[in-house]
Write an enzyme that holds these catalytic residues in place. Structure first.
Site, PDB file in Angstrom:
ATOM      1  N   CYS A 130       1.094  -1.384   0.191  1.00  0.00           N
ATOM      2  CA  CYS A 130      -0.008   0.179   0.004  1.00  0.00           C
ATOM      3  C   CYS A 130       1.120   1.295   0.144  1.00  0.00           C
ATOM      4  O   CYS A 130       0.296   2.168  -0.531  1.00  0.00           O
ATOM      5  CB  CYS A 130      -0.720   0.006   1.130  1.00  0.00           C
ATOM      6  SG  CYS A 130      -1.819  -1.896   1.622  1.00  0.00           S
ATOM      7  N   HIS A 173      -3.383   7.382   3.931  1.00  0.00           N
ATOM      8  CA  HIS A 173      -3.646   5.733   3.088  1.00  0.00           C
ATOM      9  C   HIS A 173      -5.457   5.904   3.185  1.00  0.00           C
ATOM     10  O   HIS A 173      -5.401   5.810   4.933  1.00  0.00           O
ATOM     11  CB  HIS A 173      -2.634   5.391   3.622  1.00  0.00           C
ATOM     12  CG  HIS A 173      -3.156   3.783   3.282  1.00  0.00           C
ATOM     13  ND1 HIS A 173      -3.575   3.417   2.181  1.00  0.00           N
ATOM     14  CD2 HIS A 173      -3.121   1.940   3.863  1.00  0.00           C
ATOM     15  CE1 HIS A 173      -3.797   1.697   1.030  1.00  0.00           C
ATOM     16  NE2 HIS A 173      -3.416   1.581   2.972  1.00  0.00           N
ATOM     17  N   ASN A 213     -10.034   0.292   0.545  1.00  0.00           N
ATOM     18  CA  ASN A 213      -8.227   0.381   0.308  1.00  0.00           C
ATOM     19  C   ASN A 213      -7.904  -0.418  -0.690  1.00  0.00           C
ATOM     20  O   ASN A 213      -8.194  -1.154  -1.167  1.00  0.00           O
ATOM     21  CB  ASN A 213      -8.174  -0.515   1.617  1.00  0.00           C
ATOM     22  CG  ASN A 213      -6.753  -0.624   1.589  1.00  0.00           C
ATOM     23  OD1 ASN A 213      -5.778  -0.282   0.800  1.00  0.00           O
ATOM     24  ND2 ASN A 213      -6.162  -1.343   3.040  1.00  0.00           N
TER      25      ASN A 213
HETATM   26  O1  UT7 Z   1      -3.262  -1.474   4.424  1.00  0.00           O
HETATM   27  C1  UT7 Z   1      -3.361  -2.745   5.705  1.00  0.00           C
HETATM   28  C2  UT7 Z   1      -4.594  -3.147   5.220  1.00  0.00           C
HETATM   29  N1  UT7 Z   1      -5.205  -3.692   6.038  1.00  0.00           N
HETATM   30  C3  UT7 Z   1      -5.639  -2.546   7.669  1.00  0.00           C
HETATM   31  O2  UT7 Z   1      -5.690  -1.969   7.540  1.00  0.00           O
HETATM   32  C4  UT7 Z   1      -6.886  -4.004   8.393  1.00  0.00           C
HETATM   33  C5  UT7 Z   1      -6.603  -2.642  10.065  1.00  0.00           C
HETATM   34  N2  UT7 Z   1      -7.301  -3.416  10.697  1.00  0.00           N
HETATM   35  C6  UT7 Z   1      -8.376  -3.083  10.469  1.00  0.00           C
HETATM   36  O3  UT7 Z   1      -9.225  -2.397  10.128  1.00  0.00           O
HETATM   37  C7  UT7 Z   1      -9.684  -3.912  12.160  1.00  0.00           C
HETATM   38  O4  UT7 Z   1      -8.585  -4.354  12.533  1.00  0.00           O
HETATM   39  C8  UT7 Z   1     -10.504  -4.447  11.479  1.00  0.00           C
HETATM   40  C9  UT7 Z   1     -11.615  -3.678  10.897  1.00  0.00           C
HETATM   41  C10 UT7 Z   1      -9.910  -6.320   9.676  1.00  0.00           C
HETATM   42  C11 UT7 Z   1     -11.396  -5.579  12.585  1.00  0.00           C
HETATM   43  O5  UT7 Z   1     -12.262  -4.796  13.045  1.00  0.00           O
HETATM   44  P1  UT7 Z   1     -11.641  -4.976  15.147  1.00  0.00           P
HETATM   45  O6  UT7 Z   1     -12.050  -3.931  15.467  1.00  0.00           O
HETATM   46  O7  UT7 Z   1     -10.276  -4.613  15.267  1.00  0.00           O
HETATM   47  O8  UT7 Z   1     -12.304  -6.351  15.169  1.00  0.00           O
HETATM   48  P2  UT7 Z   1     -11.412  -7.817  15.479  1.00  0.00           P
HETATM   49  O9  UT7 Z   1     -11.051  -8.234  14.830  1.00  0.00           O
HETATM   50  O10 UT7 Z   1     -11.312  -8.054  16.776  1.00  0.00           O
HETATM   51  O11 UT7 Z   1     -12.990  -8.160  15.443  1.00  0.00           O
HETATM   52  C12 UT7 Z   1     -14.201  -7.961  15.988  1.00  0.00           C
HETATM   53  C13 UT7 Z   1     -15.237  -9.285  16.225  1.00  0.00           C
HETATM   54  C14 UT7 Z   1     -14.709 -10.621  16.352  1.00  0.00           C
HETATM   55  O12 UT7 Z   1     -16.188 -11.128  16.949  1.00  0.00           O
HETATM   56  P3  UT7 Z   1     -15.608 -12.057  18.443  1.00  0.00           P
HETATM   57  O13 UT7 Z   1     -14.153 -12.755  18.436  1.00  0.00           O
HETATM   58  O14 UT7 Z   1     -15.919 -10.436  18.847  1.00  0.00           O
HETATM   59  O15 UT7 Z   1     -16.950 -12.689  18.042  1.00  0.00           O
HETATM   60  C15 UT7 Z   1     -15.101 -10.565  15.113  1.00  0.00           C
HETATM   61  O16 UT7 Z   1     -14.756 -12.150  14.320  1.00  0.00           O
HETATM   62  O17 UT7 Z   1     -16.105  -8.949  14.805  1.00  0.00           O
HETATM   63  C16 UT7 Z   1     -15.850 -10.178  14.307  1.00  0.00           C
HETATM   64  N3  UT7 Z   1     -15.120  -9.886  12.855  1.00  0.00           N
HETATM   65  C17 UT7 Z   1     -16.621  -9.091  12.197  1.00  0.00           C
HETATM   66  N4  UT7 Z   1     -18.288  -9.443  12.080  1.00  0.00           N
HETATM   67  C18 UT7 Z   1     -19.001  -9.504  11.761  1.00  0.00           C
HETATM   68  C19 UT7 Z   1     -14.629  -9.174  11.936  1.00  0.00           C
HETATM   69  N5  UT7 Z   1     -14.989  -9.201  10.728  1.00  0.00           N
HETATM   70  C20 UT7 Z   1     -16.310  -9.398  10.363  1.00  0.00           C
HETATM   71  C21 UT7 Z   1     -16.937  -9.139   9.900  1.00  0.00           C
HETATM   72  N6  UT7 Z   1     -18.240  -8.389   9.993  1.00  0.00           N
HETATM   73  N7  UT7 Z   1     -16.725  -8.242   8.113  1.00  0.00           N
END
Ligand code: UT7
Length: 333
Positions: free
Chosen positions: A118, A260, A290
């Site tokens: 990225c 970004h 993204n």
């Molecule tokens: O250029 C670099 C590219 N990458 C990035 O920029 C990624 C940076 N990170 C992020 O944007 C965030 O970490 C995410 C959007 C990927 C995830 O958000 P988060 O607030 O960190 O959520 P999390 O991973 O802590 O997940 C919270 C909950 C989990 O469930 P439990 O374990 O609490 O029951 C996940 O399984 O949300 C669940 N979850 C979803 N639920 C609905 C994860 N993805 C999804 C989804 N829809 N798409």
């Protein structure tokens, strides 16, 4: 030795026509519009159609024609093509050479692909700047073009909601002596201790694609979202502080911040850390998600075209990506 200042002569972008909404994704994986918007700010993204040649080079050709028109230049005025893409059209020939062909450039200009994920476009701008500064080139096309939909696992809700396709370009050139446009300062970095947080290991020399690998779904991107989130916030904010300090400027001098576009919460966290006014931050992650190396040049182009960024404005740019690569730029547009 006489040195020259670098000016953005023209910008352009191209986004595929097809829109994929959060509701569309929710038909395939267990997710919903509200969760995606609350956690990422993303409402929809664009998806390339190969029958319309919305490949990295195909999108770049359209974006470049817009940038050439904005700069009042012809394709053969380009002296070097620098092309950032995480996954270009193919391994060989390089996308920059394919783009040269699609643009009808006959001057045999140099054409180079770079992969810094990225951060790719933000990595290439300092390189172009150095070459313009020293007088080596007068006009360099800098491309960020991505078709992430081709390696996004559409059955993995952790990653598939985040990415989209698109392209942004800028033609960098030599500023006239009476012009103020310039690149004040830049920083490039990579923290390889975090290299395993965002990977796509299959398909390279070390891990060639096999039938077993395809059956085990190992040919998709994998990501540790929370680790990337933390690193991105800290790194982008510190790069912004560094380029400002190196240029002897403060946030008060900055008219626009173009970060970004990975996640609205990351952008807001960086803004809060820096203490920058929200109305100075360019955001389009809601529309495009993204698009990797394309996010910064696309956001820049949109803000230039709709009149927010004007000649003389001081613009701060920052990016991060797999590697974990990152970079920052402070310039006068
Ligand atoms: O250029 C670099 C590219 N990458 C990035 O920029 C990624 C940076 N990170 C992020 O944007 C965030 O970490 C995410 C959007 C990927 C995830 O958000 P988060 O607030 O960190 O959520 P999390 O991973 O802590 O997940 C919270 C909950 C989990 O469930 P439990 O374990 O609490 O029951 C996940 O399984 O949300 C669940 N979850 C979803 N639920 C609905 C994860 N993805 C999804 C989804 N829809 N798409």
């Amino acid at each position: 030795m006489k040195t020259f200042n670098t000016k953005i002569l023209g910008t352009g972008s191209y986004m595929p026509e097809k829109i994929l909404t959060n509701d569309d994704i929710a038909k395939r994986v267990e997710t919903n519009h509200q969760w995606i918007v609350e956690r990422t700010g993303i409402c929809e993204r664009r998806i390339s159609d190969l029958s319309k040649d919305e490949t990295p080079s195909g999108m770049a050709a359209r974006a470049t024609m817009k940038a050439l028109a904005a700069a009042n230049l012809q394709p053969n005025d380009i002296e070097l093509i620098l092309f950032a893409s995480t996954l270009p059209d193919q391994v060989m020939p390089n996308a920059a050479s394919v783009l040269q062909h699609k643009l009808g450039i006959t001057n045999l200009c140099g054409a180079l692909d770079v992969n810094a994920a990225c951060s790719g476009w933000v990595y290439l701008v300092p390189m172009a700047n150095a070459m313009i500064k020293t007088g080596m080139y007068k006009r360099i096309l800098v491309v960020g073009s991505e078709m992430l939909s081709s390696f996004n696992n559409w059955d993995d809700r952790n990653t598939c909601i985040l990415f989209g396709d698109g392209c942004g370009v800028a033609i960098l050139g030599r500023a006239e002596d009476n012009e103020e446009s310039q690149i004040y300062s830049t920083v490039l970095a990579s923290d390889s201790t975090k290299k395993d947080h965002l990977t796509l290991l299959a398909g390279g020399s070390a891990k060639r694609i096999t039938i077993d690998m395809l059956e085990n779904n190992e040919h998709w991107m994998t990501m540790n979202g929370q680790e990337i989130f933390k690193a991105a916030t800290k790194t982008m904010a510190s790069h912004c502080e560094k380029v400002l300090a190196d240029a002897g400027k403060t946030l008060d001098d900055v008219n626009w911040f173009v970060p970004h576009q990975a996640n609205l919460r990351i952008i807001e966290a960086v803004g809060n850390r820096l203490g920058i006014a929200p109305e100075k931050v360019i955001i389009n992650v809601n529309k495009y998600a993204n698009t990797s190396s394309a996010t910064v040049p696309v956001a820049l182009d949109e803000a230039v075209r709709d009149g927010r960024i004007k000649r003389g404005d001081i613009v701060l740019l920052a990016a991060f990506g797999a590697g974990l690569t990152s970079g920052g730029i402070l310039l006068k547009y």
